[in-house]
Write a protein that holds these residues in place. Structure first.
Motif, PDB file in Angstrom:
ATOM      1  N   ASN A 290       5.045 -14.283  -2.016  1.00 51.64           N
ATOM      2  CA  ASN A 290       4.862 -14.225  -0.568  1.00 51.64           C
ATOM      3  C   ASN A 290       4.040 -15.422  -0.116  1.00 51.64           C
ATOM      4  OD1 ASN A 290       4.488 -13.268   2.153  1.00 51.64           O
ATOM      5  ND2 ASN A 290       2.432 -12.648   1.519  1.00 51.64           N
ATOM      6  N   ALA A 291       4.526 -16.102   0.916  1.00 54.14           N
ATOM      7  CA  ALA A 291       3.770 -17.202   1.500  1.00 54.14           C
ATOM      8  C   ALA A 291       3.362 -16.898   2.935  1.00 54.14           C
ATOM      9  CB  ALA A 291       4.579 -18.501   1.447  1.00 54.14           C
ATOM     10  N   GLY A 292       3.544 -15.643   3.364  1.00 50.84           N
ATOM     11  CA  GLY A 292       3.080 -15.227   4.686  1.00 50.84           C
ATOM     12  C   GLY A 292       1.608 -14.873   4.646  1.00 50.84           C
ATOM     13  N   HIS A 293       0.992 -14.759   5.806  1.00 52.08           N
ATOM     14  CA  HIS A 293      -0.458 -14.595   5.869  1.00 52.08           C
ATOM     15  C   HIS A 293      -0.927 -13.263   5.278  1.00 52.08           C
ATOM     16  CE1 HIS A 293      -4.525 -15.259   7.313  1.00 52.08           C
ATOM     17  NE2 HIS A 293      -4.516 -14.037   7.793  1.00 52.08           N
ATOM     18  N   PHE A 294      -0.256 -12.175   5.630  1.00 49.78           N
ATOM     19  CA  PHE A 294      -0.675 -10.860   5.151  1.00 49.78           C
ATOM     20  C   PHE A 294       0.224 -10.388   3.998  1.00 49.78           C
ATOM     21  CE2 PHE A 294      -2.355 -10.482   9.599  1.00 49.78           C
ATOM     22  CZ  PHE A 294      -3.690 -10.457   9.240  1.00 49.78           C
ATOM     23  N   ASP A 295      -0.336  -9.510   3.158  1.00 46.11           N
ATOM     24  CA  ASP A 295       0.373  -9.052   1.960  1.00 46.11           C
ATOM     25  C   ASP A 295       1.244  -7.833   2.246  1.00 46.11           C
ATOM     26  OD1 ASP A 295      -1.693  -7.307   2.421  1.00 46.11           O
ATOM     27  OD2 ASP A 295      -2.408  -7.259   0.350  1.00 46.11           O
ATOM     28  N   VAL A 296       2.059  -7.929   3.317  1.00 45.86           N
ATOM     29  CA  VAL A 296       2.911  -6.805   3.705  1.00 45.86           C
ATOM     30  C   VAL A 296       4.395  -7.167   3.636  1.00 45.86           C
ATOM     31  CG1 VAL A 296       1.151  -5.801   5.194  1.00 45.86           C
ATOM     32  CG2 VAL A 296       2.786  -7.440   6.164  1.00 45.86           C
ATOM     33  N   GLU A 297       4.702  -8.410   3.307  1.00 41.01           N
ATOM     34  CA  GLU A 297       6.099  -8.840   3.358  1.00 41.01           C
ATOM     35  C   GLU A 297       6.911  -8.312   2.177  1.00 41.01           C
ATOM     36  OE1 GLU A 297       7.180 -12.517   4.929  1.00 41.01           O
ATOM     37  OE2 GLU A 297       5.269 -12.931   5.888  1.00 41.01           O
ATOM     38  N   ILE A 298       6.274  -8.179   1.027  1.00 49.83           N
ATOM     39  CA  ILE A 298       6.907  -7.563  -0.138  1.00 49.83           C
ATOM     40  C   ILE A 298       6.350  -6.147  -0.270  1.00 49.83           C
ATOM     41  CG2 ILE A 298       7.245  -7.698  -2.637  1.00 49.83           C
ATOM     42  CD1 ILE A 298       6.736 -10.711  -2.420  1.00 49.83           C
ATOM     43  N   ASP A 299       7.216  -5.166  -0.360  1.00 49.62           N
ATOM     44  CA  ASP A 299       6.785  -3.765  -0.478  1.00 49.62           C
ATOM     45  C   ASP A 299       6.299  -3.511  -1.907  1.00 49.62           C
ATOM     46  OD1 ASP A 299       6.311  -1.078  -0.311  1.00 49.62           O
ATOM     47  OD2 ASP A 299       8.427  -0.507  -0.082  1.00 49.62           O
ATOM     48  N   VAL A 300       5.046  -3.882  -2.143  1.00 52.80           N
ATOM     49  CA  VAL A 300       4.485  -3.781  -3.491  1.00 52.80           C
ATOM     50  C   VAL A 300       4.363  -2.323  -3.921  1.00 52.80           C
ATOM     51  CG1 VAL A 300       2.499  -4.341  -4.946  1.00 52.80           C
ATOM     52  CG2 VAL A 300       3.272  -5.973  -3.209  1.00 52.80           C
ATOM     53  N   ALA A 301       3.936  -1.477  -3.008  1.00 58.08           N
ATOM     54  CA  ALA A 301       3.802  -0.051  -3.340  1.00 58.08           C
ATOM     55  C   ALA A 301       5.158   0.542  -3.714  1.00 58.08           C
ATOM     56  CB  ALA A 301       3.188   0.708  -2.163  1.00 58.08           C
ATOM     57  N   GLY A 302       6.192   0.174  -2.986  1.00 57.81           N
ATOM     58  CA  GLY A 302       7.526   0.665  -3.291  1.00 57.81           C
ATOM     59  C   GLY A 302       8.028   0.152  -4.625  1.00 57.81           C
ATOM     60  N   LEU A 303       7.716  -1.098  -4.930  1.00 56.60           N
ATOM     61  CA  LEU A 303       8.113  -1.671  -6.219  1.00 56.60           C
ATOM     62  C   LEU A 303       7.435  -0.937  -7.363  1.00 56.60           C
ATOM     63  CD1 LEU A 303       9.532  -3.882  -7.865  1.00 56.60           C
ATOM     64  CD2 LEU A 303       7.564  -5.371  -7.413  1.00 56.60           C
ATOM     65  N   ALA A 304       6.138  -0.677  -7.197  1.00 60.52           N
ATOM     66  CA  ALA A 304       5.388   0.027  -8.241  1.00 60.52           C
ATOM     67  C   ALA A 304       5.903   1.452  -8.422  1.00 60.52           C
ATOM     68  CB  ALA A 304       3.907   0.035  -7.888  1.00 60.52           C
ATOM     69  N   ALA A 305       6.258   2.097  -7.325  1.00 62.53           N
ATOM     70  CA  ALA A 305       6.731   3.483  -7.402  1.00 62.53           C
ATOM     71  C   ALA A 305       8.069   3.588  -8.114  1.00 62.53           C
ATOM     72  CB  ALA A 305       6.838   4.068  -5.993  1.00 62.53           C
ATOM     73  N   GLU A 306       8.903   2.586  -7.972  1.00 69.86           N
ATOM     74  CA  GLU A 306      10.232   2.628  -8.578  1.00 69.86           C
ATOM     75  C   GLU A 306      10.242   2.132 -10.027  1.00 69.86           C
ATOM     76  OE1 GLU A 306      13.262   0.819  -6.246  1.00 69.86           O
ATOM     77  OE2 GLU A 306      12.454   1.590  -4.361  1.00 69.86           O
ATOM     78  N   ALA A 307       9.193   1.443 -10.423  1.00 68.92           N
ATOM     79  CA  ALA A 307       9.182   0.824 -11.751  1.00 68.92           C
ATOM     80  C   ALA A 307       8.955   1.854 -12.853  1.00 68.92           C
ATOM     81  CB  ALA A 307       8.100  -0.239 -11.806  1.00 68.92           C
ATOM     82  N   ASP A 308       9.588   1.617 -13.996  1.00 76.83           N
ATOM     83  CA  ASP A 308       9.357   2.445 -15.173  1.00 76.83           C
ATOM     84  C   ASP A 308       8.043   2.066 -15.850  1.00 76.83           C
ATOM     85  OD1 ASP A 308      11.971   3.566 -14.838  1.00 76.83           O
ATOM     86  OD2 ASP A 308      12.794   1.757 -15.771  1.00 76.83           O
ATOM     87  N   ALA A 309       7.676   0.802 -15.726  1.00 76.18           N
ATOM     88  CA  ALA A 309       6.448   0.319 -16.345  1.00 76.18           C
ATOM     89  C   ALA A 309       6.027  -0.972 -15.641  1.00 76.18           C
ATOM     90  CB  ALA A 309       6.655   0.053 -17.837  1.00 76.18           C
ATOM     91  N   ALA A 310       4.741  -1.328 -15.787  1.00 78.38           N
ATOM     92  CA  ALA A 310       4.230  -2.572 -15.217  1.00 78.38           C
ATOM     93  C   ALA A 310       3.158  -3.123 -16.148  1.00 78.38           C
ATOM     94  CB  ALA A 310       3.653  -2.327 -13.828  1.00 78.38           C
ATOM     95  N   ARG A 311       3.144  -4.439 -16.285  1.00 77.19           N
ATOM     96  CA  ARG A 311       2.116  -5.073 -17.102  1.00 77.19           C
ATOM     97  C   ARG A 311       1.921  -6.516 -16.642  1.00 77.19           C
ATOM     98  NH1 ARG A 311       4.347  -7.803 -22.194  1.00 77.19           N
ATOM     99  NH2 ARG A 311       6.553  -8.168 -21.732  1.00 77.19           N
ATOM    100  N   GLU A 312       0.741  -7.037 -16.898  1.00 76.55           N
ATOM    101  CA  GLU A 312       0.467  -8.434 -16.573  1.00 76.55           C
ATOM    102  C   GLU A 312       0.941  -9.291 -17.746  1.00 76.55           C
ATOM    103  OE1 GLU A 312      -3.110 -10.515 -14.327  1.00 76.55           O
ATOM    104  OE2 GLU A 312      -3.624 -10.226 -16.438  1.00 76.55           O
TER     105      GLU A 312
END
Length: 413
Positions: A290-312
């Motif tokens: 995201n290059a927009g000012h606020f962190d709302v352009e990508i639905d991060v919560a929705g991505l996390a909810a749909e994911a089977d797993a997440a890691r850095e």
């Protein structure tokens, strides 16, 4: 009021960083030298809610040279350079900024600047001015006005004005012609810088999708094209979509582009630009930024909810697994050029912050004569910044003769 920074021992490193940026900001430096002589902001409290970077530090010092009493907080705590904040505080400035603040701590630091009772505000997202209206409306009567440097902030302020709630004038710095160089050449380069720093991707031969073709989107598309990427543009505005097509880029709806892109960059100022129906179509290994000012352009919560797993998988790269596909989110969906890189190069911020300094001077000179509302930057201020920047680059241009000037103005005969 005392400053509130992360680590005062970082001041020397921050000072070196500020000096390096200053060497690339000749226009702002020339304004600072004039301000020191003329003191156009004498005794005025200026509140600034901006990205706390080395370039911003030079703006703060320019305003202070003009006699202003400046208090600074962060518009985005994940962009704060703690060493720069320490250097400003060590030099006698007032700074309330710590990198990585949570929402509560950040709001408290904004409130500390509000408590100073600023008569001029400099905003990057309208947070400071909004806080004054909501928490300290008693301060509005003595305000000369504010400036706003983002599209998102101006949308917010115009909505405020339409509701009859905006009680002071605001100058739309973001819409000045010279500010377009900041958007196009500053964000255009620094957004890709953030993406490449975090991923080490080769853009050549890959497809980059730009969602939004305003000035910033144009810059990102131009730079990505120059690096060998195939660029797809997604837009909701027919005029901008047509411009993108005539600039040589493929234009598609976002759902169609979701199936083709390797790298996605949102820069619309809107909410939920990339969401579950887009995630479902993306290929394995897609990168989301995201290059927009606020962190709302990508639905991060929705991505996390749909994911089977997440890691850095790398610093600032969070990998989400969805049914065997891996989607890589950069910097938590925050503004990538600041959260994952150093923001705009100093040379382009020289233009932007020269505009801020001269606009603050203009607000002080007018002495509160402007009506509440969102106002354009005076044309003479815009042209002065462009003239100063050209001079700093050693560029000379033609001037019209008296006869040509009369013709231009329609005074023929």
């Amino acid at each position: 009021m005392a400053s509130d920074v992360a680590d005062t021992t970082l001041a020397d490193a921050g000072e070196a960083r500020i000096e390096w940026a200053d060497g690339q900001m000749p226009v702002l430096r020339s304004i600072r030298e004039r301000f020191a002589q003329e003191r156009p902001l004498e005794g005025i409290v200026v509140g600034a809610c901006l990205h706390v970077t080395s370039e911003t530090a030079n703006l703060v010092r320019t305003l202070a040279a003009g006699g202003a009493d400046v208090a600074l907080c962060a518009s985005n705590p994940f962009a704060t350079q703690d060493d720069v904040a320490a250097a400003l505080a060590a030099g006698g400035g007032e700074v309330h900024a710590v990198r990585g603040d949570d929402a509560e701590a950040w709001a408290a630091r904004v409130a500390a600047v509000v408590a100073r009772g600023p008569r001029i505000t400099l905003d990057d997202g309208a947070d400071l001015l909004a806080a004054i209206h909501l928490a300290r409306p008693d301060l509005l009567e003595g305000m000369l006005g504010g400036t706003e440097e983002t599209t998102t902030g101006l949308v917010r302020l115009r909505a405020f004005h339409a509701e009859g709630k905006l009680a002071c004038p605001v100058i739309a710095v973001n819409e000045a012609m010279t500010e377009r160089f900041n958007d196009r050449f500053g964000t255009g380069q620094s957004a890709l810088d953030g993406i490449l720093r975090t991923t080490n991707l080769l853009l050549a031969g890959h497809t980059l999708v730009v969602l939004g073709y305003g000035w910033t989107g144009k810059g990102i598309a131009l730079r990505a094209d120059g690096l060998g990427a195939s660029v797809i543009v997604c837009e909701v505005d027919p005029l901008r979509a047509l411009e993108a097509r005539m600039d040589g880029f493929e234009v598609l709806p976002a759902l169609a582009a979701a199936e083709r892109g390797d790298v996605f960059v949102t820069v619309t100022g809107g909410r939920g630009v990339l969401r579950s129906d887009h995630f479902a179509r993306m290929k394995d290994g897609a990168v989301l930024a995201n290059a927009g000012h606020f962190d709302v352009e990508i639905d991060v919560a929705g991505l996390a909810a749909e994911a089977d797993a997440a890691r850095e998988v790398r610093p600032l790269v969070e990998q989400y697994t969805l049914g065997g596909r891996r989607l890589n989110l950069l910097a938590g969906g925050r503004v990538v050029n600041l959260a994952a890189a150093e923001g705009h190069p100093a040379a382009v911020m020289d233009i932007s912050f020269a505009l801020q300094a001269l606009t603050a001077e203009d607000l002080a000179r007018r002495g509160g004569d402007l009506e509440p509302g969102v106002h354009a930057v005076p044309e003479e201020v815009d042209r002065e910044v462009a003239t100063l920047k050209l001079a700093s680059l050693g560029v000379q241009i033609d001037t019209l003769s008296e006869e040509q000037e009369r013709y231009r103005r329609g005074l023929v005969g």
